[in-house]
Design a protein around this motif. Structure first.
Motif, PDB file in Angstrom:
ATOM      1  N   VAL B  28       0.803  -1.232   0.036  1.00 59.00           N
ATOM      2  CA  VAL B  28       0.032   0.032   0.042  1.00 59.00           C
ATOM      3  C   VAL B  28       0.720   1.374  -0.073  1.00 59.00           C
ATOM      4  O   VAL B  28       0.522   2.286  -0.804  1.00 59.00           O
ATOM      5  CB  VAL B  28      -1.023   0.083   1.281  1.00 59.00           C
ATOM      6  N   GLN B  29       1.817   1.220   0.622  1.00 53.94           N
ATOM      7  CA  GLN B  29       2.843   2.377   0.782  1.00 53.94           C
ATOM      8  C   GLN B  29       3.501   2.702  -0.591  1.00 53.94           C
ATOM      9  O   GLN B  29       3.482   3.772  -1.043  1.00 53.94           O
ATOM     10  CB  GLN B  29       4.125   2.086   1.888  1.00 53.94           C
ATOM     11  N   LEU B  30       3.814   1.603  -1.396  1.00 51.12           N
ATOM     12  CA  LEU B  30       4.401   1.886  -2.725  1.00 51.12           C
ATOM     13  C   LEU B  30       3.412   2.279  -3.447  1.00 51.12           C
ATOM     14  O   LEU B  30       3.817   3.066  -4.498  1.00 51.12           O
ATOM     15  CB  LEU B  30       4.972   0.134  -3.052  1.00 51.12           C
ATOM     16  N   ALA B  31       2.078   1.701  -3.408  1.00 47.21           N
ATOM     17  CA  ALA B  31       1.309   2.028  -4.351  1.00 47.21           C
ATOM     18  C   ALA B  31       0.836   3.584  -3.920  1.00 47.21           C
ATOM     19  O   ALA B  31       0.741   4.324  -5.131  1.00 47.21           O
ATOM     20  CB  ALA B  31      -0.169   1.251  -4.254  1.00 47.21           C
ATOM     21  N   GLY B  36       1.588   8.970  -5.982  1.00 50.12           N
ATOM     22  CA  GLY B  36       1.711  10.638  -5.675  1.00 50.12           C
ATOM     23  C   GLY B  36       0.902  11.016  -4.739  1.00 50.12           C
ATOM     24  O   GLY B  36       0.341  12.214  -4.572  1.00 50.12           O
ATOM     25  N   LEU B  37       0.443   9.891  -3.886  1.00 45.29           N
ATOM     26  CA  LEU B  37      -0.821  10.440  -2.940  1.00 45.29           C
ATOM     27  C   LEU B  37      -0.121  10.690  -1.436  1.00 45.29           C
ATOM     28  O   LEU B  37       0.629   9.784  -1.103  1.00 45.29           O
ATOM     29  CB  LEU B  37      -1.969   9.422  -2.910  1.00 45.29           C
ATOM     30  N   GLU B  38      -0.509  11.908  -0.834  1.00 41.44           N
ATOM     31  CA  GLU B  38       0.077  11.970   0.306  1.00 41.44           C
ATOM     32  C   GLU B  38      -0.713  11.275   1.504  1.00 41.44           C
ATOM     33  O   GLU B  38      -1.851  11.045   1.375  1.00 41.44           O
ATOM     34  CB  GLU B  38      -0.220  13.730   0.725  1.00 41.44           C
ATOM     35  N   PHE B  39      -0.075  10.601   2.379  1.00 42.63           N
ATOM     36  CA  PHE B  39      -0.710   9.990   3.463  1.00 42.63           C
ATOM     37  C   PHE B  39      -0.013  10.102   4.696  1.00 42.63           C
ATOM     38  O   PHE B  39       1.302  10.259   4.979  1.00 42.63           O
ATOM     39  CB  PHE B  39      -1.000   8.464   3.210  1.00 42.63           C
ATOM     40  N   ASP B 209      12.930   4.047  -7.347  1.00 39.65           N
ATOM     41  CA  ASP B 209      13.421   4.922  -6.289  1.00 39.65           C
ATOM     42  C   ASP B 209      12.020   4.903  -5.289  1.00 39.65           C
ATOM     43  O   ASP B 209      12.456   4.631  -4.072  1.00 39.65           O
ATOM     44  CB  ASP B 209      13.144   6.523  -6.855  1.00 39.65           C
ATOM     45  N   GLU B 210      10.838   4.675  -5.612  1.00 44.58           N
ATOM     46  CA  GLU B 210       9.710   4.561  -4.816  1.00 44.58           C
ATOM     47  C   GLU B 210       9.670   3.293  -3.984  1.00 44.58           C
ATOM     48  O   GLU B 210       9.410   3.139  -2.726  1.00 44.58           O
ATOM     49  CB  GLU B 210       8.383   4.322  -5.482  1.00 44.58           C
ATOM     50  N   VAL B 211      10.444   2.271  -4.486  1.00 42.31           N
ATOM     51  CA  VAL B 211      10.612   0.869  -3.917  1.00 42.31           C
ATOM     52  C   VAL B 211      11.791   1.058  -2.743  1.00 42.31           C
ATOM     53  O   VAL B 211      11.328   0.707  -1.593  1.00 42.31           O
ATOM     54  CB  VAL B 211      11.003  -0.225  -4.909  1.00 42.31           C
ATOM     55  N   ARG B 212      12.864   1.740  -3.241  1.00 43.15           N
ATOM     56  CA  ARG B 212      13.849   1.998  -2.243  1.00 43.15           C
ATOM     57  C   ARG B 212      13.336   2.627  -0.959  1.00 43.15           C
ATOM     58  O   ARG B 212      13.815   2.529   0.246  1.00 43.15           O
ATOM     59  CB  ARG B 212      14.979   2.466  -2.804  1.00 43.15           C
ATOM     60  N   GLU B 213      12.342   3.490  -1.241  1.00 47.07           N
ATOM     61  CA  GLU B 213      11.918   4.350  -0.266  1.00 47.07           C
ATOM     62  C   GLU B 213      10.947   3.611   0.635  1.00 47.07           C
ATOM     63  O   GLU B 213      10.831   3.857   1.752  1.00 47.07           O
ATOM     64  CB  GLU B 213      10.786   5.458  -0.786  1.00 47.07           C
ATOM     65  N   THR B 214      10.290   2.571   0.094  1.00 49.12           N
ATOM     66  CA  THR B 214       9.380   1.911   1.028  1.00 49.12           C
ATOM     67  C   THR B 214      10.022   0.538   1.687  1.00 49.12           C
ATOM     68  O   THR B 214       9.680   0.309   2.845  1.00 49.12           O
ATOM     69  CB  THR B 214       8.373   1.215  -0.224  1.00 49.12           C
ATOM     70  N   ILE B 215      10.740  -0.109   1.026  1.00 55.07           N
ATOM     71  CA  ILE B 215      11.516  -1.338   1.845  1.00 55.07           C
ATOM     72  C   ILE B 215      12.520  -1.081   2.817  1.00 55.07           C
ATOM     73  O   ILE B 215      13.367  -0.057   2.439  1.00 55.07           O
ATOM     74  CB  ILE B 215      12.085  -2.482   0.565  1.00 55.07           C
TER      75      ILE B 215
END
Lengths: 224, 271
Positions: B28-31, B36-39, B209-215
């Motif tokens: 979910v974080q990755l998605a 580009g949705l803030e949460f 990038d988005e994956v590295r931010e998440t894992i």
């Protein structure tokens, strides 16, 4: 070898399969013509089935213009999306759709837990019984006072769940020692309401027939 | 990415209840990041679940739960589809074509019902039992490899095509555990020679990038995995290895090895 692609819809299915029945009800509700193909499951599986679902070798399989779609819930979503002009079964609102997907997937538990009721004894069976009561309670609670799960209209969750009702009554009830009418009265009333729909009444078999089938399975697999 | 604009179209705030080591939370974080949705993120202690979590997900009592405008959505796969439905102007996760969507959903179930539990079984066992579990993992990976080589995903950089999609998110946020489990158990799971395309896909996925931010960082995952394995092996042979105490990746990926008798469910005709 050039193989002519068969146009239209073919459903590989097994008469008493509740997962297949989900698809049959959906196809009827959407007014989509299709060829029904009864599959031999207790003996040798057909070459068509093995070719269409090589990974799981299970029904239901929906073949559309020669391309197979596997798994009942995947098929239900596919019918929604591939035939946008047919009457929809999912609500339009994103949140309501999410709820429908959640509860349709959850309804699988009735079959999963129910199967353990007739396949096991002792501790395992007690565990299954406890789980079943919880599942039925959750479903009854979610339905609440509404006529159908999404409200006024028969839809996605209803058709995902209703095929399991003839398995519940009398079979799972008897093996588990409980009564749906007692533990989930609103669900019991909902089941009767669903049976008033032609698509449901024409597709489902009576509980007694399902019970006979379970007895047959028990004999075949040597389950006491 | 115009983050402010994306949320503005559907402005009610987003809050995600999750657990740092849960691959379902990572999906979910990755998605959300891909779209580009803030949460707002709230870390749940799975050993002591909050009243909020239990209230928002009374049926399963699990993370992740996404809260949007006060309404709760549990189950990662349901949440991912909700994100597509509620923000249709953002980068879609599921493909456009109905048949491709059916394939994505089918393989998603495969990942959750077959591959995930098989990997979990490797992690929760030793000796002969583990060897059997490893064979199962290899069989499952071989099926995926075949689809990448000659089947539905032939010639693609990602399962979603040129860009990551639904199936990449589902498979990817879970596959990073493979290397971690290999390290902790000493067992080879993804052989680059046996599964070259799967291996290549995983490297591409992990480089985003988005994956590295998440894992989470590998050393944190290793430490966590070592702790879980220790606990699982300590309880092996007893009922319900792992229990509810932690939603260990192995536990969320697989029912514990001592779960309801598999033999009983194997007997029946699967109709």
């Amino acid at each position: 070898m050039a193989e002519e692609i068969k146009k239209g819809l073919v459903l590989l299915d097994f008469w008493v399969s509740p997962f297949g029945q989900r698809c049959r009800i959906a196809l009827a509700e959407k007014g989509l013509p299709y060829e029904y193909s009864e599959q031999e499951l207790l003996g040798t599986k057909s070459e068509l089935l093995l070719r269409s679902n090589p990974i799981h070798k299970k029904i239901p399989v929906l073949i559309h213009d020669g391309r197979p779609v596997n798994e009942s819930l995947v098929i239900l979503n596919y019918l929604e999306e591939a035939f946008p002009d047919a009457p929809p079964l999912l609500p339009a609102d994103p949140y309501a759709r999410a709820q429908a997907r959640f509860w349709a997937a959850y309804s699988d538990k009735v079959y999963e837990v129910g199967s353990r009721l007739w396949k096991t004894k002792g501790e395992a069976q007690s565990q299954a019984r406890a789980e079943m009561l919880q599942v039925l309670g959750n479903l009854d609670g979610e339905l609440g006072e509404k006529p159908f799960f999404a409200g006024e209209k028969f839809g996605f969750v209803d058709l995902a769940l209703v095929p399991f009702m003839p398995w519940l009554t009398p079979s799972f009830e008897r093996y588990g020692g409980f009564s749906v009418a007692e533990v989930a009265p609103r669900l019991a009333a909902w089941a009767d309401r669903c049976m008033e729909r032609e698509s449901v009444a024409k597709t489902l078999y009576p509980g007694e027939k399902v019970d006979e089938f379970i007895t047959l399975l028990k004999k075949k697999y040597g389950i006491e | 990415m115009e983050k402010a604009t994306e949320n503005a179209k559907n402005p009610a705030p987003l809050k995600l209840l999750g657990s740092w080591a849960s691959s379902y939370t990572h999906r979910v974080q990755l998605a959300l990041r891909l779209k580009g949705l803030e949460f707002e993120y709230k870390e749940e202690d799975l050993g002591s679940k909050s009243e909020e979590l239990l209230r928002l997900n009374p049926v399963h009592k699990k993370v992740p739960v996404l809260v949007h405008g006060g309404r709760a959505l549990p189950e990662s796969v349901v949440i991912l589809q909700y994100l597509d439905d509620a923000w249709p102007e953002t980068r879609p996760l599921l493909p456009a074509d109905a048949f491709d969507r059916a394939l994505a959903r089918f393989w998603c179930h495969f990942a959750d019902d077959k591959l995930g539990p098989a990997v979990g079984a490797v992690f929760a066992s030793t000796g002969e039992e583990q060897e059997a579990a490893v064979r199962q993992v290899h069989e499952n990976l071989a099926l995926l490899e075949a689809e990448l080589r000659d089947g539905a995903f032939r010639g693609r950089r990602f399962f979603g095509g040129d860009e990551v999609g639904f199936l990449d998110v589902v498979l990817g946020c879970g596959s990073y555990w493979l290397a971690v489990f290999e390290e902790v158990t000493g067992v080879r799971l993804v052989d680059a020679d046996a599964f070259p395309l799967f291996h290549a896909w995983l490297r591409e996925f992990e480089a985003l990038d988005e994956v590295r931010e998440t894992i989470p960082a590998v050393d944190r995952l290793l430490e966590y995995a070592r702790g879980v394995r220790h606990m699982l092996l300590g309880l092996a042979g007893g009922a319900g290895a792992g229990g509810d105490a932690t939603e260990a990746p192995a536990a969320t990926a697989a029912p514990p090895a001592a779960a309801p008798p598999a033999a009983a469910t194997d007997i029946a005709v699967d109709i």
